[in-house]
Every structure is written in structure tokens, then in C-alpha cells.
Design a protein around this motif. Structure first.
Motif, short mmCIF file in Angstrom:
data_model
loop_
_atom_site.label_atom_id
_atom_site.label_comp_id
_atom_site.label_asym_id
_atom_site.label_seq_id
_atom_site.Cartn_x
_atom_site.Cartn_y
_atom_site.Cartn_z
N ILE A 246 43.42 -2.65 -21.29
CA ILE A 246 43.90 -4.11 -21.27
C ILE A 246 44.75 -4.10 -22.82
O ILE A 246 45.88 -4.57 -22.62
CB ILE A 246 43.00 -5.05 -21.36
N VAL B 177 51.36 -6.08 -16.92
CA VAL B 177 49.97 -6.29 -16.45
C VAL B 177 49.51 -4.99 -15.83
O VAL B 177 48.29 -5.25 -15.13
CB VAL B 177 50.08 -7.31 -15.39
N GLN C 7 45.87 -4.23 -16.59
CA GLN C 7 45.16 -5.00 -15.81
C GLN C 7 44.73 -4.67 -14.24
O GLN C 7 43.63 -4.85 -13.92
CB GLN C 7 45.50 -6.67 -15.95
N VAL C 8 45.89 -4.39 -13.75
CA VAL C 8 45.76 -3.70 -12.44
C VAL C 8 44.72 -2.59 -12.56
O VAL C 8 43.82 -2.18 -11.54
CB VAL C 8 47.20 -3.33 -12.02
N LEU D 179 42.44 -1.98 -14.54
CA LEU D 179 41.02 -2.37 -14.66
C LEU D 179 40.47 -2.76 -13.51
O LEU D 179 39.14 -2.66 -13.31
CB LEU D 179 41.07 -3.55 -15.67
N ILE D 180 41.31 -3.35 -12.58
CA ILE D 180 40.76 -3.67 -11.06
C ILE D 180 39.97 -2.35 -10.51
O ILE D 180 39.07 -2.51 -10.06
CB ILE D 180 41.87 -4.55 -10.24
N PHE D 181 40.92 -1.38 -10.78
CA PHE D 181 40.61 0.01 -10.00
C PHE D 181 39.05 0.35 -10.63
O PHE D 181 38.30 0.97 -10.27
CB PHE D 181 41.49 0.92 -10.08
N PHE E 119 42.41 -13.47 -15.98
CA PHE E 119 41.92 -13.26 -14.62
C PHE E 119 40.71 -12.08 -15.09
O PHE E 119 39.89 -12.21 -14.36
CB PHE E 119 43.05 -12.61 -13.68
N MET E 120 41.22 -10.93 -15.68
CA MET E 120 40.56 -9.84 -15.73
C MET E 120 39.20 -10.29 -16.49
O MET E 120 38.09 -9.73 -16.18
CB MET E 120 41.19 -9.02 -16.42
N ASN F 233 48.51 -15.47 -15.31
CA ASN F 233 48.04 -14.20 -15.16
C ASN F 233 47.54 -13.69 -13.55
O ASN F 233 47.91 -12.47 -13.46
CB ASN F 233 46.92 -14.09 -16.19
N ALA G 39 50.68 -12.73 -11.92
CA ALA G 39 51.25 -11.26 -12.33
C ALA G 39 50.78 -10.03 -11.89
O ALA G 39 50.99 -9.35 -11.24
CB ALA G 39 51.54 -11.39 -13.93
N VAL G 40 49.30 -10.30 -11.98
CA VAL G 40 48.33 -9.31 -11.53
C VAL G 40 48.64 -9.03 -9.97
O VAL G 40 48.71 -7.87 -9.57
CB VAL G 40 46.76 -9.36 -11.94
N SER H 270 52.00 -7.43 -9.22
CA SER H 270 51.91 -5.97 -9.52
C SER H 270 50.93 -5.10 -8.59
O SER H 270 51.35 -4.13 -7.99
CB SER H 270 51.22 -6.00 -10.94
N LEU H 271 49.87 -5.81 -8.26
CA LEU H 271 48.76 -4.89 -7.41
C LEU H 271 49.57 -4.57 -6.06
O LEU H 271 49.31 -3.61 -5.49
CB LEU H 271 47.71 -5.68 -7.19
#
Lengths: 678, 106, 312
Positions: free
Chosen positions: B53, B62, B65-66, B68-70, C106-107, C247, C250-251, C254-255
Motif C-alpha cells: 500500500i 491503486v 491496493q489491487v 493487496l486484494i490478491f 477500501f482496503m 478509492n 479506482a480499485v 484497476s482490478l
């Protein structure tokens, strides 16, 4: 290629005593001699591999056709070559540094004779076997091997260099092995095949070393080049190097192995485990004479050494008498003839040794006919009486219906073997014995007397078989292969047309082949043939035909006739008219008879003197070399990783944290290394 | 979106991340309870997540953050499987001591 | 520039402090550890402060970082697994706070929901399922493997050597990096693909008429092209100032636009993990109907073999 070789052959022709020898251009496809049987071998081999193929019954015909074609080609070649020389390169085989060993043929009259014998007897035996082997499971396999044997044998005979000859030499050895062990379900056959192969290895080692030494000394393995150099060496009068003198002794060893001479003869009697046509073709008529052919072919080399030919003569002479004494005491008729073969091969070597190359090759020629006839006759008996070969259990076959032709041909062949006047063996044996008496050499006269004695012994044991088996009261017992019930009366199975025809042809050959060596000039047609080959030998002036008798041949014909008839007469008394007397005689000299019956315990002696020491050495090598040193080294090789493993194993303690610690340490190390380096 | 992170601020976050990672690592090495060992791996995941992050913020995008999702995905999967394994092992032998399972070594 | 010697000294102090804090039977020296650990943290702070200040980091960072580190240390030093799990929740919460600081709202919430909410609860369940007291008389007694640390010295030394190496490398590496990432993308660039969001915002602000839809959004100029439903009458609309990309937006963009395959793979991994957990945790039942039928199996296989030979 032919013209280039021709130039060498012109030089070579100076060796020959006759001046009319010249290089001949062949218009006959000589390679068919090898390729026709090869094709037959391949076809039969394919049929043999296809189990259950009904076409396997044609393999006999294929084999006969292949060898027959080779025979016809041989006849054409013999006619074409005449008294000249020819050289034919089929393809380039080995070209390495100075070493040139092509698949090339060298043809001279000696080659023609050998080719005629090999393919002629081969054709007859194939015809015979096509009936004899009928019903055997390995019918196609048998003919594949026989064809392959002819391929190898003709290659041996035709070879223009020692290496190609060695190829054929080993090829016939292989076929011999395969055919002795043809009935591979019989332990005795397997053991005999192994014995033949191993004993031959000893001889072949000598031959191989001889080839190597020849190449080292002469820089070539081609006969033409070697003989040219030998001639140059001989005429130069320079002292002959010891290494060159050693060559004939090495080649001799190979010849003794292949031709079953002392001390390597032991495999041949056992080789009778093979099918009888094989015994006739390979172990009587052709392959075993390869040694004689080798010496005859390389005779110039043997002449270089003072001791080579006397050695050959003495070995042949001793083998002849030794085998004859064993043959007298055997009961198995096939074995008797096997020892007879050994004995007659001894005669041939004797002939070579006493510088009667004509006599030796002539005896080879005649022996091929009558010994093939004898074996094929034995085979007919064996075939008809369910494997019975014991002469005590067979009697009076001549009066059994259907066996007259066999009896007749056997009689003729026996007469020839016994040296009965005017049969083929008579002429050829005389030639050798006469030369033994006239040629100057160490103890050659003694060799002659021993040869004469052997002739008498030969006549005796030959007719012992004939009188026992074919004459006298009719009674016989079936052999082991008869599986009829107790109440079932045994009917011998008379030979068919193919067997009879072959026996008639061979019987005729046994009588008339001798006339080839009689006639105008020096020993007739045959003598001329040999005199125009590399086996030619011109006796030094004054040595021959001098002093002892005015004409040794006439004297010898008389002497050997008397000795032969004496032998026949003794045999007739003991085995035809008064068989009880034979038993009494046997009992009176029982120890000798038993010892001779046990082949003078040679096998046991070899066991004691060769096999056991070798086994002992083998055990010592095994326990010291293998177990201690090699196994020790191997164990050491195995112990090192194990020690390293033992040292490193604690790291692999199976605890997760231990591995994590290692990872952290590794990571830190890598980071620090990178840090320091950057 | 707020101002991107300066390098000085990034260093703060990375230092925190490294400290948390090493603490988690030491915990993994020293603790003998299987569950706590897995908790320590989760702590190391946290350290990695902070670094992600922070770098994302430094670069002003971002993607951190993506990632981090993984990371969360893998952490969840790891936790599910690890705990299932723990339950299975515990059923076989009622202890959570990692060293008691060291005879699984080759 | 940060003084590395202070950092390394802090590492050594931290290592020794942690050694004293690690669980052991009758550990009476833990205050020393606490003091040393606190000293190490203070030294680290000092190094940071001398190294050029916060650079935009406010007090919340220091608070949350202190909380996270303290909770983490407590987590690995507490001998009771339940407390360790609870301290871990504290770490997660502190981390989430830091995420908010880094504008990753969000995270932050995802972390709390997934970690503190789901994963940690699972851990607690398992702890309660698998925990047992060494003897029934004293249900509160600690088991041996919880009460003592394993090879604390080696692990701590290795860990802090690693930490020192990491930090050394980190300061070398980041020292070479620009103070601010040079070219970063246009703010709210995602608006260009979020036409639905733009259209809804414009419609709510009555900037477009009911029959109009947004065809194109220019994020840089903050304008949108609106068109009649009939297909003609294009006009350009300025975007309202309060229209920002959140946020989550954006996430999400991107995802889905940059990592769609990874997203799918992550989904597959989760599903496999679920399957794996079910398979692993399933209790093997003894004497299933299939086992009781196994008496027939040899005969069946034999007949199969015979059949195969017959076919040959």
C-alpha cells in the motif's frame, strides 16, 4: 580395381611354379556365391521367425536353391578361372590408415576346389536334410543356419585378405555353435555347443593375434601384398625376423582349433549332438577343413619358418593316431566317425607339414565325399531306427528291406576311408604318406610309419562299424526317440528318395573323386590345380624322389593297400565271423579298452589341468579382485555420499522452524552479499 | 485523491513493514504451537500488505491496493487450508506441537 | 539522512529485548525486555527524526505504528493462543488505520472485514477446538509447547540480522529514488471509463436532459459529450467539481481493466482452498458401505484378469 589388383597378381604369379598362370578377367557374377545363400538364409530366417507359418516347409527348397545356385556359379568360376588368378572387389569394407580390407574375392585354383567342395557338398546335404529334417519344429531355422553357414564358409574361402577371412571364420564358428545347439532343449547339445565355441575361441585368439602380427610386420592383410613381400624376403636371403616367424605359429593355433587337432580337438566329438546333416556338412566335410585351407592358403608364410611345418606335421600325425585309437573303442557310430574325422584332419595337417600341399588338399577333397557319405548314412540309420546309434544294438541292416542303398553307399564310403585300392581315399592318403617318406625333415620318416599304422587302425575301426551294423544276423533295437507302446513292434523307417539319391551321388564321389588326382603330369588335374595356387610348393631340387625308393608312390600304394586290407581283415574276423572273439579280446585288454573308450580321459585331464586351475584362479580373482578391491572401491564410492549425508542429515530434522531458520539465514546472506557487492 | 507519498514517508512505512515482518518471522521460528505459527505467517502477510500500500501511495496509483486484494485472497486460502490441516492433524494426535510432527521428515 | 548506526543499535536492543520477552516458564525478566524493546523503538524513532523528519507523516502514523509493533510483539510473546489471536486483531486494526492514512479506505475496511472478521474468527474457532489443558485438574495450565519458546536465541539473532540487512538495503535503495514519484497519472483519470457514474452524477445535478446519454468523458478537461437518444445533437457538458473518483472506484477499475485474469485466478484459488479445506477436514468414517463390499473385490478383479487373458 581389378586391373590394379591384377598388377599385384602378376607379381604373385611368379610364386607359382607354372609359368602360364595369369590374371583372369571373370565374366561370372562371383558375388552370387555369397549372396544367393545369404538370400536363402534371410528368407528362411523370416520364415523361422514367423511361428506357425505353413510356408516354412518351403525353406528346404529355398535353401537348396540358394546353395545350388552358389554351386552352379562355383562351377562356372572354376571353369573360368582355370589355372589362373582372379580378383574381384564387391565393395570397399575397411579402409583405415594403411589397413585395407575390402569385401573382395581372391580366386585361384585352390579357391575353386574349396568352393566346389563347399557348395557341392552343401547342396547335397541340403537336399538330404530337406527330407531328414521334415517334421522338425525348427525346420526353417535349420535351413536358415545352414544357408548362413554356406555364406560364411564361402566368404572364408573367397576372402582376399585375412580380416575378411576372419569374418567368415567366425561366421562358420557361429553357425557351428548354433547348429550344434540346434536341439537347445537338450542339455548335452547346449553343453556341446558351448564347448565347441569356447575351444574355438582359444584357436581364434591365435588367429586374431596372427592377423595383427601380420599387419604389423607386412603392413597389409591382403594375401597378394603379403605374398609379394614374403617372396621378396625369401629371395633377398636376409635373416627372417622372429616376429615374422611367429606368425605361422599363431595362424596354426587358429587352424588347430577350427580343424580339431591336438590339443584342441575335444569339441568335435561332442559336436555330434547337432543334427546329422550338420555333422556331415560342417563337422566333417567343410568347416573343419577351414584350418587346412588356412594353412594351404598362407603356405608361403609357413615356409618362412624352419619349425612351422614340422610342428604342423607332428601335431597332425599325433592327432591322427590318437583319434584313431579312441575311435576303435567307441560304440556310438557317429562318435566313431567323429574321431575318424579328427584323425583324417590330422592326416591333412600331416600332408601340409610334410610339404605335400597337393596331398593335403586332395585328401580334403576326397574326405569331403566319403565322410559326408558316412555321416549321411549314419543319419539315415539314426532317422530310421529312432535315434539308435549303438553298434551293439544294430546288426545286419543290409538285409532289412529298403536299406540296400544306404548299405551300398556306406560300404563304398568305408572302403574309401579305409584306403581300399582304387577308391578316392586310397589315392589321397598315399600321396601324403609317400611325401612323408621322401621329404627331408625332423622325424618325417617316423611320421610316415605312424601314418601307415593309422591307416591300418582306420581300416579296422571303419569296418568294425560296417560289419557290425550292416552285416551279420539281423537284429536291432529302437533308440530313445521311439515312443511306441510295449506291444507295438518296431518297424524301421526306410529312407526316402532324397536321402537315397544323395547317398548314391556321394558314394559315387567316394569312389571316383580319387581319379581327379591321378593321371598325367604331377598328380593329375588336382595336382595341377594346387600347383597353380598359393599353396604351390616346389620341393628343393634333389630332395624329392631321391635315395629311399625309386618311386615312393608306387611303393606306398602297395604298402597302404596291404595295411588297409589287413585292417579290414581283422575287422572282418572280429566283428563279422567271430564276434565272441572280439569280446574275449576286449576283456583281455580291458584296462586299455576302457581307457580308450573314455577317450584316454582327455576331458578329465583338461578338467584337472585347465578347468580346475582356471576355476581356482577365477575364485582367487573373484575373492581378491572383485570382492575385495572392486567391491571395496564401489562400497567406498557408496560410503562417501553416505558420510556426507550423515554429516548433513541433522539439518533435515523435519522441523518446520529449522527450515524457516535456514530460509532466513539464506535470505540475510543473499542480501548481505548483494549489499557488499553493490 | 490525496498527495502522493514522499520518499521520507515511504521509508517510515517500509521500516514499519520490515519490523512487523521480522517479528512475525521470529514468532514463526520460536513458537511451537501450530496455530500461532500460522498466525505469525498472517502477520508477515500484514507486513507485506503495508509495503504494498505504501509503494502504491508513493507511485500515486491503486495497483498496490489491487495486489493487496490478491494477498488477501491467498491469505484466506492459506488460512482455510492450514486450519483444515491443523484440525486433521489434531484429530490424528491430540497435540498442536509442531515438533511432535517432525517424524514426517524423509 | 537516517543514521544507520542508530538503526543497527536499535536492532540489537530490540533483539535482546525480544529475547527477554519470549515465553518461558517462570519468566521474571520480562520488564527488562519491555524496557529494551521500548528503547529500541525510541532509538528507531530518533533515527527517523534525525533522518529528515516525517516528510508528511503525522502523529497518527507514529501512534498506529507503535500500536502495531507492540501488538505484534505481544502476539508472538503471549503464551496463550487466544490472546495471541486477539493481539493479532489489534495489529490488523492498526494496519487498517495506516491504510486509511494512505488513502486506501477500501482496503482498510476489506482488511478489517476479511481478516479481523473472517480469518481471525476461524482461527479462534480452531484454537478453541484444538486447545487442551495438560491435565484436567488445572484447566488453566499451559501446555509445554505453548509455555516455552523454541531456540529463541538462534531465531532472534537470525531475525534481527535479517532486519538489519533489510533496513540497510532499504535505505540504500530508497536513497536513490526520487523524493516524489515524478510522473503520476492525472487525477480522476478513471472517469473516462466510468461513463455510467458520470451520467448518473450529471443527471442528478440536472446538467443533462432526460433524453440524453453520455458518449464520451474527457477526464483531463473535466468535460463530457452528451448526445440525444435519437443519435444527433451532440453537446459538451462540464463535469461538476464534486464529481470525484472514490478509492473503491479506482480499485475496481484497476482490478477489472488491468488484472482481469489475475482476478479469475484468485477466484479459482479461493474455490480450490474451500474444496481442499472440506476434503482435509472431513472425518474419515470407518466401515463405509464401500468397505463392506470389498470382500467381493478380489474375485471381481481376478475375473477381470482372466477376462483380459482370454482376450489376449
Amino acid at each position: 580395381m581389378i586391373s590394379a589388383a591384377g598388377a599385384q597378381l602378376v607379381l604373385l604369379s611368379s610364386l607359382a611354379s607354372a609359368s602360364d598362370a595369369a590374371a583372369v578377367r571373370l565374366n561370372v557374377p562371383v558375388e552370387w556365391i555369397v549372396f544367393a545363400p545369404l538370400l536363402a538364409a534371410l528368407l528362411c530366417g523370416i520364415l523361422a521367425l514367423r511361428t506357425g507359418d505353413a510356408r516354412a516347409r518351403y525353406s528346404g527348397a529355398i535353401c537348396v536353391a540358394g546353395i545350388g545356385l552358389a554351386f552352379l556359379t562355383s562351377v562356372a568360376i572354376a571353369a573360368s578361372v582355370g589355372y589362373g588368378f582372379a580378383h574381384e572387389t564387391v565393395f570397399e569394407w575397411i579402409r583405415f590408415d594403411r589397413l585395407r580390407a575390402d569385401f573382395a574375392f581372391f580366386l585361384d585354383p585352390l579357391t575353386s576346389i574349396m568352393l566346389l567342395v563347399v557348395t557341392g557338398i552343401g547342396t547335397l546335404v541340403a537336399v538330404y536334410a530337406s527330407e531328414y529334417m521334415r517334421g522338425d519344429r525348427g525346420y526353417a531355422r535349420f535351413f536358415a543356419f545352414v544357408s548362413l553357414f554356406i555364406v560364411a564358409m564361402t566368404t572364408l574361402v573367397l576372402a582376399d585378405n585375412l580380416i575378411l577371412m576372419y569374418l567368415g571364420w567366425e561366421g562358420v564358428g557361429l553357425c557351428s555353435y548354433l547348429l550344434i545347439g540346434f536341439y537347445y532343449e537338450k542339455p548335452a547339445a547346449v553343453a556341446a555347443a558351448k564347448k565347441a565355441f569356447i575351444v574355438n575361441r582359444i584357436g581364434d585368439l591365435g588367429f586374431a593375434l596372427g592377423i595383427c602380427l601380420t599387419y604389423l610386420q607386412f603392413g597389409s592383410v591382403e594375401f597378394a601384398v603379403i605374398f609379394e613381400q614374403v617372396e621378396a624376403l625369401r629371395t633377398s636371403g636376409a635373416e627372417i625376423p622372429t616376429a615374422i616367424e611367429a606368425i605361422p605359429f599363431l595362424l596354426m593355433l587358429g587352424a588347430f582349433g577350427k580343424s580339431a587337432q591336438l590339443p584342441l580337438y575335444v569339441w568335435l566329438p561332442d559336436a555330434m549332438e547337432g543334427p546329422t546333416p550338420v555333422s556331415a556338412l560342417i563337422h566333417a566335410a567343410t568347416m573343419v577343413t577351414a584350418g587346412v585351407y588356412l594353412i594351404a592358403r598362407t603356405l608361403p608364410l609357413f615356409l618362412l619358418s624352419e619349425y612351422a611345418l614340422p610342428t604342423v606335421a607332428w601335431v597332425g600325425c599325433l592327432t591322427a593316431v590318437f583319434a584313431a585309437t579312441i575311435g576303435m573303442a567307441q560304440y556310438d557310430i557317429k562318435r566313431i566317425f567323429a574321431y575318424s574325422t579328427v584323425s583324417q584332419l590330422g592326416y591333412m595337417f600331416m600332408g601340409l607339414g610334410v610339404l605335400s600341399s597337393v596331398g593335403a588338399t586332395f585328401h580334403l577333397f576326397t574326405h569331403a565325399f566319403f565322410k559326408a557319405a558316412l555321416f549321411l548314412g549314419c543319419g539315415a540309420v539314426m532317422h530310421g531306427f529312432a535315434g539308435q546309434l549303438d553298434l551293439r544294438r544294430l546288426s545286419g541292416l543290409g538285409r532289412v528291406p529298403g536299406w540296400q542303398i544306404v548299405t551300398g553307399s556306406m560300404l563304398v564310403a568305408c572302403l574309401a576311408l579305409a584306403g581300399f585300392p582304387l577308391t578316392s581315399g586310397f589315392f589321397s592318403k598315399d600321396m601324403i604318406l609317400a611325401e612323408a617318406f621322401v621329404t627331408a625333415g625332423p622325424g618325417y620318416r617316423a611320421i610316415g610309419w605312424i601314418g601307415l599304422l593309422t591307416a591300418g587302425l582306420t581300416a579296422y575301426y571303419t569296418f568294425r562299424v560296417f560289419f557290425r551294423v550292416f552285416l551279420g544276423p539281423v537284429h536291432f533295437t529302437a533308440g530313445e526317440e521311439h515312443h511306441g507302446g510295449h506291444g507295438h513292434h518296431f518297424h524301421p523307417h526306410a529312407p526316402g528318395a532324397a536321402i537315397n539319391v544323395v547317398l548314391i551321388v556321394l558314394g559315387a564321389g567316394a569312389i571316383f573323386a580319387g581319379w581327379a588326382g591321378v593321371g598325367g603330369g604331377h598328380h593329375g588335374w588336382f595336382g595341377s590345380m594346387v600347383h597353380h595356387s598359393t599353396a604351390a610348393y616346389e620341393a628343393p631340387a634333389g630332395a624329392a624322389h631321391g635315395g629311399f625308393f625309386s618311386n615312393p608312390h608306387q611303393w606306398m600304394m602297395l604298402a597302404s593297400s596291404v595295411v588297409g586290407l589287413l585292417g579290414i581283415g581283422v575287422a572282418a574276423y572280429l566283428h563279422l565271423y567271430n564276434r565272441a572273439a572280439a569280446e574275449r579280446l576286449r576283456r583281455s585288454i580291458l584296462p586299455v579298452a576302457v581307457l580308450a573308450g573314455h577317450k584316454w580321459c582327455v576331458d578329465e585331464g583338461y578338467d584337472l589341468l585347465v578347468r580346475r586351475p582356471l576355476r581356482f584362479i577365477g575364485h582367487v580373482c573373484y575373492s581378491l579382485g572383485d570382492t575385495l578391491i572392486i567391491n571395496g572401491l564401489v562400497a567406498l564410492g557408496g560410503a562417501v555420499p553416505r558420510l556426507i549425508g550423515a554429516a548433513v542429515r541433522p539439518m533435515q530434522n523435519g522441523r518446520l522452524q529449522g527450515y524457516g531458520l535456514g530460509m532466513a539465514g539464506g535470505l540475510a546472506t543473499v542480501i548481505i552479499i548483494v549489499w557488499v557487492m553493490l | 485523491m490525496t498527495e502522493p507519498l514522499s520518499i521520507l514517508a515511504l521509508n517510515h512505512y517500509l521500516l514499519l513493514s520490515a519490523v512487523l515482518f521480522v517479528i512475525g518471522f521470529i514468532g514463526f521460528l520460536t513458537r511451537r504451537n501450530l496455530i500461532i505459527m500460522f498466525l505469525c505467517t498472517e502477520l508477515m502477510f500484514q507486513a507485506a500488505a503495508i509495503a504494498m500500500i505504501a509503494f502504491g501511495a508513493y507511485h500515486g496509483n491503486v495497483q498496490g491496493q489491487v495486489f493487496l486484494i490478491f494477498i488477501l485472497t491467498i491469505a484466506a486460502a492459506e488460512a482455510a487450508l492450514a486450519l483444515a490441516l491443523v484440525v486433521m492433524l489434531y484429530r490424528r494426535r491430540p497435540t498442536l506441537d509442531a515438533e511432535k510432527w517432525s517424524e514426517l521428515k524423509g | 539522512m537516517v543514521q544507520m548506526s542508530i538503526i543497527y543499535a536499535a536492532c540489537v536492543a530490540g533483539a535482546i529485548g525480544l529475547l527477554f520477552l519470549l515465553p518461558r516458564r517462570g519468566n521474571r525478566w520480562w520488564p527488562i525486555g519491555a524496557v529494551l524493546g521500548g528503547g529500541a523503538l525510541g532509538a528507531g524513532l530518533l533515527a527517523l527524526a534525525r533522518g529528515g523528519g516525517g516528510g508528511g507523516v503525522d502523529l497518527f502514523f507514529y501512534l498506529l505504528a507503535f500500536l502495531a509493533i507492540g501488538a505484534a510483539v505481544r502476539m508472538i510473546t503471549h503464551s496463550r493462543p487466544v490472546y495471541a489471536a486477539l493481539y493479532f486483531i489489534l495489529v490488523v486494526l492498526a494496519t487498517a488505520g495506516l491504510f486509511v492514512q494512505l488513502a486506501a479506505e477500501f482496503m482498510a475496511f476489506a482488511l478489517i472485514i476479511v481478516y479481523a472478521g473472517a480469518i481471525l474468527i476461524t482461527y479462534l474457532f480452531v484454537i478453541m477446538l484444538a486447545q487442551e489443558a495438560p491435565d484436567d485438574q488445572h484447566p488453566d495450565a499451559l501446555t509445554e509447547y505453548d509455555a516455552t519458546a523454541r531456540e529463541p536465541v538462534a531465531a532472534t539473532v537470525a531475525g534481527f540480522v535479517l532486519l538489519a540487512a533489510l533496513l540497510g538495503m532499504m535505505y540504500r535503495g530508497t536513497g536513490a529514488m526520487p523524493a516524489h514519484a515524478a510522473a503520476h497519472r492525472t487525477a480522476d483519470a478513471e472517469l473516462a471509463v466510468l461513463t455510467g457514474k458520470v451520467q448518473a452524477a450529471l443527471r442528478a445535478a440536472d446538467l443533462i436532459r432526460p433524453g440524453e446519454t453520455i458518449r464520451e468523458v474527457d477526464a483531463e478537461a473535466r468535460t463530457a459529450v452528451a448526445a440525444q437518444d435519437s443519435g444527433d445533437g451532440l453537446r459538451t457538458v462540464a463535469l461538476p467539481d464534486d464529481l470525484r473518483v472514490s478509492n473503491v472506484d479506482a480499485v475496481g477499475v484497476s482490478l477489472l481493466s488491468e488484472f482481469p485474469v489475475s482476478l479469475e485466478v484468485a477466484g479459482v484459488i479461493l474455490m480450490l482452498a474451500m474444496l481442499g479445506a472440506v476434503v482435509l477436514a472431513r472425518k474419515e468414517r470407518v466401515g463405509t458401505p464401500r468397505d463392506s463390499k470389498s470382500g467381493n473385490t478380489p474375485h471381481d478383479s481376478q475375473s477381470l484378469i482372466v477376462g483380459a487373458e482370454g482376450a489376449l
